[in-house]
Write an enzyme that holds these catalytic residues in place. Structure first.
Site, PDB file in Angstrom:
ATOM      1  N   ARG A 209      13.913   6.282 -11.558  1.00  0.00           N
ATOM      2  CA  ARG A 209      14.477   7.551 -11.086  1.00  0.00           C
ATOM      3  C   ARG A 209      13.738   8.668 -11.820  1.00  0.00           C
ATOM      4  NH1 ARG A 209      15.070   8.932 -15.645  1.00  0.00           N
ATOM      5  NH2 ARG A 209      16.105  10.782 -14.868  1.00  0.00           N
ATOM      6  N   GLY A 210      14.075   9.929 -11.461  1.00  0.00           N
ATOM      7  CA  GLY A 210      13.329  11.061 -12.014  1.00  0.00           C
ATOM      8  C   GLY A 210      12.250  11.425 -11.012  1.00  0.00           C
ATOM      9  N   ALA A 211      12.181  12.711 -10.665  1.00  0.00           N
ATOM     10  CA  ALA A 211      11.349  13.123  -9.527  1.00  0.00           C
ATOM     11  C   ALA A 211       9.886  12.640  -9.592  1.00  0.00           C
ATOM     12  CB  ALA A 211      11.424  14.640  -9.374  1.00  0.00           C
TER      13      ALA A 211
ATOM     14  N   GLN B 195      22.587   9.786 -17.306  1.00  0.00           N
ATOM     15  CA  GLN B 195      21.161   9.748 -17.659  1.00  0.00           C
ATOM     16  C   GLN B 195      20.919  10.338 -19.050  1.00  0.00           C
ATOM     17  OE1 GLN B 195      22.334  10.702 -14.696  1.00  0.00           O
ATOM     18  NE2 GLN B 195      20.922  10.258 -13.030  1.00  0.00           N
TER      19      GLN B 195
ATOM     20  N   ASP C  49      13.939  18.816  -9.478  1.00  0.00           N
ATOM     21  CA  ASP C  49      13.667  17.886  -8.366  1.00  0.00           C
ATOM     22  C   ASP C  49      13.014  18.584  -7.192  1.00  0.00           C
ATOM     23  OD1 ASP C  49      15.969  16.516  -9.965  1.00  0.00           O
ATOM     24  OD2 ASP C  49      14.966  14.975  -8.770  1.00  0.00           O
TER      25      ASP C  49
ATOM     26  N   ASN D 132      18.196  20.538  -9.556  1.00  0.00           N
ATOM     27  CA  ASN D 132      18.077  19.541 -10.624  1.00  0.00           C
ATOM     28  C   ASN D 132      19.417  18.799 -10.708  1.00  0.00           C
ATOM     29  OD1 ASN D 132      16.505  18.304 -12.757  1.00  0.00           O
ATOM     30  ND2 ASN D 132      17.889  19.286 -14.205  1.00  0.00           N
ATOM     31  N   LYS D 133      19.500  17.875 -11.608  1.00  0.00           N
ATOM     32  CA  LYS D 133      20.697  17.033 -11.739  1.00  0.00           C
ATOM     33  C   LYS D 133      21.984  17.845 -11.756  1.00  0.00           C
ATOM     34  CE  LYS D 133      20.896  13.523 -11.685  1.00  0.00           C
ATOM     35  NZ  LYS D 133      21.214  12.843 -10.398  1.00  0.00           N
TER      36      LYS D 133
ATOM     37  N   ARG E 185      15.295   8.569  -1.241  1.00  0.00           N
ATOM     38  CA  ARG E 185      16.083   9.609  -1.932  1.00  0.00           C
ATOM     39  C   ARG E 185      15.656  10.968  -1.368  1.00  0.00           C
ATOM     40  NH1 ARG E 185      17.116   9.189  -8.106  1.00  0.00           N
ATOM     41  NH2 ARG E 185      18.941  10.355  -7.420  1.00  0.00           N
TER      42      ARG E 185
END
Ligand code: MRU
Length: 356
Positions: free
Chosen positions: A47-49, A199, A240, A250-251, A90
């Site tokens: 995960r993570g852009a 996370q 993101d 973002n998150k 995603r």
């Protein structure tokens, strides 16, 4: 300093560190089928852009490598299907689309040059590996630009995990902190746990601790308290997707941190590669927000923590550009008005640090 390696291309296949199992166990999986890579992205093994982009590129390369296609045209059709599968994994992180567009463009170039399928397959693998290599150089450049903005000594807050685990390099937000520390700055990192998927608690705390970077883990509802009591000198998070006007997804939870930062005069920075820009959309209202399973809210690691009620799980939120003090990229630092500065950076020449 320790740098986690979330993904690697090997002769056996694409090897990923299973981030769902951290911090308890370091388990690796080897994938040889692009559908497995798509599932790994969807299910958060990776995960993570930027890391999702690298994984998608490697997934596409695996698909081409193992395709039964006997002609360039058949392979072209199959690549379109492979990319469609990976693209649907995603929706918020635009690096995914960026990486898939790039491998498809490379295929078009190669197909125009020759009909040699073996060569095309080999070059598609090389392109995916190149994307990974460039991410490492990109992170280091972002780190150098952003480190200038970090205090000489003090406390920096982040959100989610924008470290090596999220990029395949040294990280974006955590890369900035890492470079600043390597330059001799004395930083302590405040890490919100980042509910519901944790996370921050599971990944950022693990990564910083392994790297010997001092940190304090806090729960998300402590953010306002720490900002108000003057214990935070700066905030740096990843992104993101960044719209043309600078609005940044973002998150989930990042927006409230940015608003509280403004209230308490703490600068709020974004660290992200240019591949995270989406200049095709005018503002953040056009960013698709991924809705993940409610069970990630009602359960913690499989254990129910709420009654069987309706729960919501938007995985990202959008921080309006007006709360962002600066955006650190590999090509320089964007400042308001972002509609001008982002466009200028997007069309700027590739940096000298590019690994190609
Ligand atoms: O749902 P995730 O874990 O993929 O979300 C990750 C984030 O929101 C990160 O902050 C963002 O992708 C930047 S990673 C350098």
């Amino acid at each position: 300093m320790y740098v986690a390696q979330p993904i690697e291309w090997t002769d056996r296949g694409v090897v990923m560190l299973d981030q769902r199992r951290l911090p308890g166990e370091e388990v690796h999986h080897t994938y040889t089928d692009y559908r497995e890579v798509a599932r790994a992205i969807r299910e958060m093994v990776i995960r993570g852009a930027p890391a999702i982009g690298v994984a998608a590129a490697m997934g596409a390369a695996l698909g081409v490598l193992h395709s039964p296609a006997k002609t360039v045209e058949a392979l072209r059709k199959e690549l379109a299907e492979i990319c469609a599968t990976l693209y649907q994994t995603r929706p918020t992180a635009v690096d995914l689309r960026w990486a898939l567009d790039r491998v498809c463009e490379r295929f078009t170039e190669l197909a125009a040059e020759s009909g040699d399928l073996a060569k095309i397959r080999q070059e598609m693998v090389a392109e995916a590996k190149q994307i990974h290599l460039e991410k490492k150089a990109t992170d280091e450049a972002i780190g150098r630009f952003g480190a200038e903005f970090m205090p000489r000594e003090g406390q920096v807050m982040t959100q989610c995990n924008a470290g090596a685990l999220a990029t395949g390099g040294i990280g974006t937000a955590l890369g900035v902190i890492r470079v600043a520390i390597e330059q001799g700055k004395k930083l302590h990192v405040l890490v919100p746990e980042t509910r519901p998927y944790l996370q921050g608690a599971r990944l950022t705390a693990w990564e910083l601790h392994k790297g010997g970077i001092p940190l304090t883990l806090i729960t998300d509802n402590m953010v306002g308290h720490f900002l108000k009591t003057g214990k935070v000198d700066a905030i740096v998070t990843g992104a993101d997707r960044i719209a043309a006007n600078g609005d940044t997804a973002n998150k989930i939870g990042t927006y409230q941190i940015a608003v509280l930062a403004r209230e308490n005069n703490v600068p709020f920075y974004i660290a992200a590669p240019v591949s995270t820009f989406d200049l095709s959309i005018p503002d953040g209202s056009h960013i698709p927000i991924e809705e993940r399973s409610a069970s990630e809210v009602t359960h913690l690691q499989g254990v129910r923590i709420a009654p069987d009620v309706h729960a919501a799980h938007p995985a990202f939120d959008v921080t309006p550009a007006r709360y962002i003090a600066a955006i650190f990229t590999e090509r320089g630092v964007a400042r308001a008005p972002y509609s001008d500065s982002l466009r200028a950076l997007a069309s700027a020449a590739l940096p000298a640090t590019s690994a190609r």
